[in-house]
Design a protein around this motif. Structure first.
Motif, PDB file in Angstrom:
ATOM      1  N   PHE A  19       0.836  -1.201   0.000  1.00 28.31           N
ATOM      2  CA  PHE A  19       0.000   0.000   0.000  1.00 28.31           C
ATOM      3  C   PHE A  19       0.872   1.253   0.000  1.00 28.31           C
ATOM      4  O   PHE A  19       0.542   2.248  -0.664  1.00 28.31           O
ATOM      5  N   SER A  20       1.977   1.215   0.735  1.00 31.00           N
ATOM      6  CA  SER A  20       2.908   2.344   0.728  1.00 31.00           C
ATOM      7  C   SER A  20       3.455   2.581  -0.675  1.00 31.00           C
ATOM      8  O   SER A  20       3.561   3.717  -1.139  1.00 31.00           O
ATOM      9  N   GLN A  21       3.800   1.484  -1.367  1.00 29.69           N
ATOM     10  CA  GLN A  21       4.311   1.595  -2.734  1.00 29.69           C
ATOM     11  C   GLN A  21       3.239   2.140  -3.678  1.00 29.69           C
ATOM     12  O   GLN A  21       3.535   2.929  -4.583  1.00 29.69           O
ATOM     13  N   ALA A  25       3.476   5.484  -5.927  1.00 33.41           N
ATOM     14  CA  ALA A  25       3.267   5.424  -7.381  1.00 33.41           C
ATOM     15  C   ALA A  25       2.209   6.429  -7.819  1.00 33.41           C
ATOM     16  O   ALA A  25       2.357   7.105  -8.846  1.00 33.41           O
ATOM     17  N   LEU A  26       1.142   6.554  -7.054  1.00 36.48           N
ATOM     18  CA  LEU A  26       0.076   7.496  -7.405  1.00 36.48           C
ATOM     19  C   LEU A  26       0.536   8.935  -7.253  1.00 36.48           C
ATOM     20  O   LEU A  26       0.137   9.808  -8.024  1.00 36.48           O
ATOM     21  N   ASP A  27       1.388   9.180  -6.257  1.00 36.85           N
ATOM     22  CA  ASP A  27       1.844  10.535  -5.977  1.00 36.85           C
ATOM     23  C   ASP A  27       2.882  11.023  -6.980  1.00 36.85           C
ATOM     24  O   ASP A  27       3.044  12.225  -7.178  1.00 36.85           O
ATOM     25  N   GLN A  28       3.545  10.081  -7.641  1.00 34.73           N
ATOM     26  CA  GLN A  28       4.670  10.458  -8.499  1.00 34.73           C
ATOM     27  C   GLN A  28       4.343  10.491  -9.986  1.00 34.73           C
ATOM     28  O   GLN A  28       5.237  10.702 -10.805  1.00 34.73           O
ATOM     29  N   THR A  29       3.080  10.290 -10.347  1.00 40.88           N
ATOM     30  CA  THR A  29       2.720  10.341 -11.766  1.00 40.88           C
ATOM     31  C   THR A  29       1.478  11.194 -11.971  1.00 40.88           C
ATOM     32  O   THR A  29       0.626  11.287 -11.088  1.00 40.88           O
ATOM     33  N   THR A  30       1.408  11.811 -13.134  1.00 42.94           N
ATOM     34  CA  THR A  30       0.204  12.562 -13.508  1.00 42.94           C
ATOM     35  C   THR A  30      -0.601  11.816 -14.559  1.00 42.94           C
ATOM     36  O   THR A  30      -1.650  12.284 -14.993  1.00 42.94           O
ATOM     37  N   VAL A  55      -9.736   1.200  -1.064  1.00 47.49           N
ATOM     38  CA  VAL A  55     -10.766   1.936  -1.792  1.00 47.49           C
ATOM     39  C   VAL A  55     -11.324   3.054  -0.918  1.00 47.49           C
ATOM     40  O   VAL A  55     -11.588   4.163  -1.383  1.00 47.49           O
ATOM     41  N   TYR A  56     -11.496   2.777   0.352  1.00 45.81           N
ATOM     42  CA  TYR A  56     -12.010   3.769   1.298  1.00 45.81           C
ATOM     43  C   TYR A  56     -11.106   5.009   1.332  1.00 45.81           C
ATOM     44  O   TYR A  56     -11.568   6.142   1.179  1.00 45.81           O
ATOM     45  N   PHE A  57      -9.806   4.774   1.513  1.00 44.83           N
ATOM     46  CA  PHE A  57      -8.878   5.896   1.618  1.00 44.83           C
ATOM     47  C   PHE A  57      -8.656   6.594   0.270  1.00 44.83           C
ATOM     48  O   PHE A  57      -8.628   7.819   0.193  1.00 44.83           O
ATOM     49  N   LEU A  58      -8.501   5.820  -0.788  1.00 41.65           N
ATOM     50  CA  LEU A  58      -8.200   6.410  -2.093  1.00 41.65           C
ATOM     51  C   LEU A  58      -9.369   7.228  -2.628  1.00 41.65           C
ATOM     52  O   LEU A  58      -9.176   8.174  -3.391  1.00 41.65           O
ATOM     53  N   SER A  59     -10.593   6.869  -2.244  1.00 41.32           N
ATOM     54  CA  SER A  59     -11.765   7.599  -2.737  1.00 41.32           C
ATOM     55  C   SER A  59     -12.037   8.875  -1.945  1.00 41.32           C
ATOM     56  O   SER A  59     -13.057   9.532  -2.146  1.00 41.32           O
ATOM     57  N   GLY A  60     -11.109   9.233  -1.043  1.00 42.14           N
ATOM     58  CA  GLY A  60     -11.228  10.500  -0.331  1.00 42.14           C
ATOM     59  C   GLY A  60     -11.801  10.409   1.061  1.00 42.14           C
ATOM     60  O   GLY A  60     -11.879  11.421   1.777  1.00 42.14           O
ATOM     61  N   ARG A  61     -12.224   9.222   1.476  1.00 49.16           N
ATOM     62  CA  ARG A  61     -12.717   9.065   2.837  1.00 49.16           C
ATOM     63  C   ARG A  61     -11.538   8.946   3.804  1.00 49.16           C
ATOM     64  O   ARG A  61     -10.454   8.562   3.407  1.00 49.16           O
ATOM     65  N   ARG A  62     -11.769   9.255   5.033  1.00 54.61           N
ATOM     66  CA  ARG A  62     -10.687   9.173   6.012  1.00 54.61           C
ATOM     67  C   ARG A  62     -11.242   8.937   7.396  1.00 54.61           C
ATOM     68  O   ARG A  62     -12.397   9.277   7.691  1.00 54.61           O
ATOM     69  N   ARG A 164      -4.065  11.934   1.705  1.00 59.79           N
ATOM     70  CA  ARG A 164      -4.659  12.387   0.452  1.00 59.79           C
ATOM     71  C   ARG A 164      -3.697  12.049  -0.676  1.00 59.79           C
ATOM     72  O   ARG A 164      -2.492  12.178  -0.535  1.00 59.79           O
ATOM     73  N   VAL A 165      -4.241  11.637  -1.799  1.00 60.21           N
ATOM     74  CA  VAL A 165      -3.416  11.324  -2.959  1.00 60.21           C
ATOM     75  C   VAL A 165      -4.196  11.742  -4.195  1.00 60.21           C
ATOM     76  O   VAL A 165      -5.426  11.837  -4.155  1.00 60.21           O
ATOM     77  N   GLY A 166      -3.482  12.001  -5.279  1.00 56.40           N
ATOM     78  CA  GLY A 166      -4.105  12.616  -6.450  1.00 56.40           C
ATOM     79  C   GLY A 166      -4.932  11.706  -7.316  1.00 56.40           C
ATOM     80  O   GLY A 166      -4.642  11.540  -8.501  1.00 56.40           O
ATOM     81  N   VAL A 167      -5.953  11.078  -6.735  1.00 60.73           N
ATOM     82  CA  VAL A 167      -6.902  10.302  -7.536  1.00 60.73           C
ATOM     83  C   VAL A 167      -8.316  10.680  -7.105  1.00 60.73           C
ATOM     84  O   VAL A 167      -8.561  10.961  -5.942  1.00 60.73           O
TER      85      VAL A 167
END
Length: 559
Positions: A19-21, A25-30, A55-62, A164-167
């Motif tokens: 998950f860390s990786q 990966a999501l943070d380093q690409t556009t 899915v919970y975290f990536l979809s903006g929930r926290r 938070r991550v850019g998705v």
């Protein structure tokens, strides 16, 4: 043999590292394709419980913040061998507490924990909430010593509720749909509303379509694209329907199984804040879902957004506020009728059903967004010029054959907004950004003149390109007057043209006014500070409350 994601023990080892990786990966690409590929790769290896949390975290929930920043900073000082001033300087330079802790305390080359993501969250992080501070500190500082940088960073982010991550949720749904070989619209619908990130949710999310319905679940919203070209490029005006673009809270009103749910676009249940709307919804037939705008409305006129803000921040409202700021639901689309999903119907047919349902309603909690009639684009453009007097943002253009889309699909719905307000203002303060811009000053405060004093009027952090940001950052460092933690006051020399969508009187601001969505339009190097606007000039931009003869034609009877 079951695939990995269905096995409760599959790939347990090092899934937190995975998950860390994924986060890195999501943070380093556009690239959206690269982001989707990274998420699909993770889901193929994850257990059901880990996939649900991802899915919970990536979809903006926290999860709610478990430990406050002040405590974490105190523990960081106690755990570090560095002088306190150096730790604080490091934090100011990095700009992110979770990252600062990981950089200063994580053990280089450490393998990290073998716990899964779900194990970390459910059995280690969430129990922190009920522990005394001494026990929290013992556990957290031990984790800091045991983790490598990547895992320490993620754990710290989860503790502070700031992962938070850019998705977007749309992109996460696309990845899940690709993984499970399902329509993205179905996956997105299943992700809407409230749900628990557990194995049962994950199995339901990726199962075959069985036509199931959860009574409270909203549909994904259809979003409009800004109209940047001339309206003449849209073809004949007869192919389009126009409505006013209301300045309120986008919401979805659901009436199913004798109950009512009012969802904001941010997927928050807000019915308790607008009881007059949920009460009016009791008169709707079961199996009805409306799309529309919550507006502060009194005496046949929409009130300024600043009035609506008085209701937004409350979990519930009292009689006094209900009386002072009455609200209604301005409906402009029908998504479900008689328990049937009608989003695939052309807009004209959905509109006809909507008018039959509430077009003639006398209930004060409802109105139908009126159509704005014009026989040419020129005539419609002239009507659009009255937007500010009507307290609206411009016009919405909807193709007569358009289905109700998921997300933002260009060519079906356009928002034709009036030009933004603009003023010239002087930069007074600057603050470092976050993440990749933590070493650059990217957040700015601007002021205008009141006699011989500059009064703060707006904050903005968007509008400059990278070269301008770098140039301005160097100037800020050379021209700092004072420092207040991460904030610097600077010499009042730089003038910027600001754009914003709305302006109203405000007792909460020193200037006496509040602006909406301020951003930098351009750096005015050709102007001196004295060329900036005065507070009196800015206040003249404030619209008076619309006259009745201006707003009278917004009622459904007149259109």
């Amino acid at each position: 043999m079951l695939p990995n994601w269905q096995s409760p023990t599959a790939m347990k080892v090092s899934m937190m590292q995975k998950f860390s990786q994924l986060y890195q990966a999501l943070d380093q690409t556009t690239s959206t394709n690269a982001k989707v590929a990274a998420m699909v790769d993770y889901l193929q290896q994850a257990t059901a419980a880990d996939a649900a949390w991802a899915v919970y975290f990536l979809s903006g929930r926290r999860i709610k913040r478990l430990i406050g920043a002040s405590l974490l900073r105190s523990w960081l000082h106690q755990s570090s061998d560095l002088p306190e001033w150096l730790v604080e300087e490091s934090y100011a330079s990095v700009g992110d507490l979770a990252e600062t802790i990981a950089l200063l305390l994580a053990t280089p080359g450490k393998r990290g924990s073998d716990r899964t993501l779900s194990d970390w969250v459910e059995n280690h992080l969430l129990p922190l909430r009920t522990m005394p501070p001494e026990q929290q500190q013992a556990l957290v500082t031990r984790w800091w010593e045991q983790q490598n940088y990547q895992q320490s960073f993620i754990i710290n982010k989860l503790m502070t509720g700031a992962l938070r991550v850019g998705v977007s949720q749309l992109l996460v749904a696309r990845a899940v749909a690709e993984f499970a070989d399902l329509p993205r619209s179905l996956v997105l619908h299943r992700m809407m509303g409230e749900w628990s990130p557990d194995e049962a949710f994950w199995y339901a999310l990726v199962s075959e379509d069985r036509g199931e319905t959860v009574s409270s679940r909203p549909y994904p919203f259809c979003l409009a694209s800004p109209l940047e070209a001339s309206v003449d490029t849209l073809g004949p005006i007869q192919a389009w329907m126009a409505e006013w673009k209301w300045d309120g809270i986008r919401a979805q009103l659901i009436r199913r199984d004798g109950e009512t749910w009012l969802w904001s676009r941010g997927e928050e249940l807000i019915g308790t804040r607008f009881p007059e709307i949920t009460a009016a919804a009791e008169n709707l037939p079961d199996g009805t879902v409306l799309d529309g705008e919550i507006l502060a409305w009194d005496n046949q006129a929409v009130l300024p957004f600043s009035e609506l803000q008085r209701r937004i921040g409350r979990k519930s409202v009292g009689k006094k506020l209900l009386s002072e700021v009455p609200c209604l639901f301005m409906a402009y689309d029908l998504m479900e009728s008689e328990s049937t999903d009608i989003r695939s119907l052309p807009f004209t047919r959905r509109r006809a059903k909507l008018e039959a349902l509430i077009g003639q309603s006398t209930d004060p909690g409802f109105r139908i967004s009126p159509l704005v009639a014009a026989d040419s684009w020129q005539a419609l453009a002239e009507l659009r010029e009255s937007s500010r007097q009507r307290q609206v943002e411009g016009l919405m253009l909807k193709h007569v054959e358009a289905p109700y889309q998921t997300g933002r699909k260009r060519g079906f719905w356009w928002k034709w907004k009036v030009e933004a307000y603009t003023i010239d203002a002087v930069m007074l303060y600057a603050q470092a950004g976050h993440g990749r811009r933590a070493n650059l000053h990217t957040d700015y405060t601007f002021g205008v003149w009141q006699n011989d004093t500059l009064v703060p009027i707006a904050k903005a952090y968007s509008g400059l390109d990278n070269s301008e940001i770098n140039e301005l950052d160097k100037w800020i460092r050379r021209n700092t007057l004072e420092r207040f933690g991460p904030v610097r006051s600077v010499t009042a020399e730089q003038v910027f043209e600001l754009a914003f969508e709305g302006i109203n009187l405000s007792t909460r601001h020193k200037s006496g006014i509040a602006v909406r969505f301020p951003r930098i339009k351009r750096w005015r190097k050709d102007l001196s500070p004295r060329d900036a606007e005065t507070l009196e000039q800015v206040k003249r931009l404030i619209n008076p409350v619309p006259e009745k003869d201006i707003v009278a034609d917004t009622s459904s009877e007149d259109n």
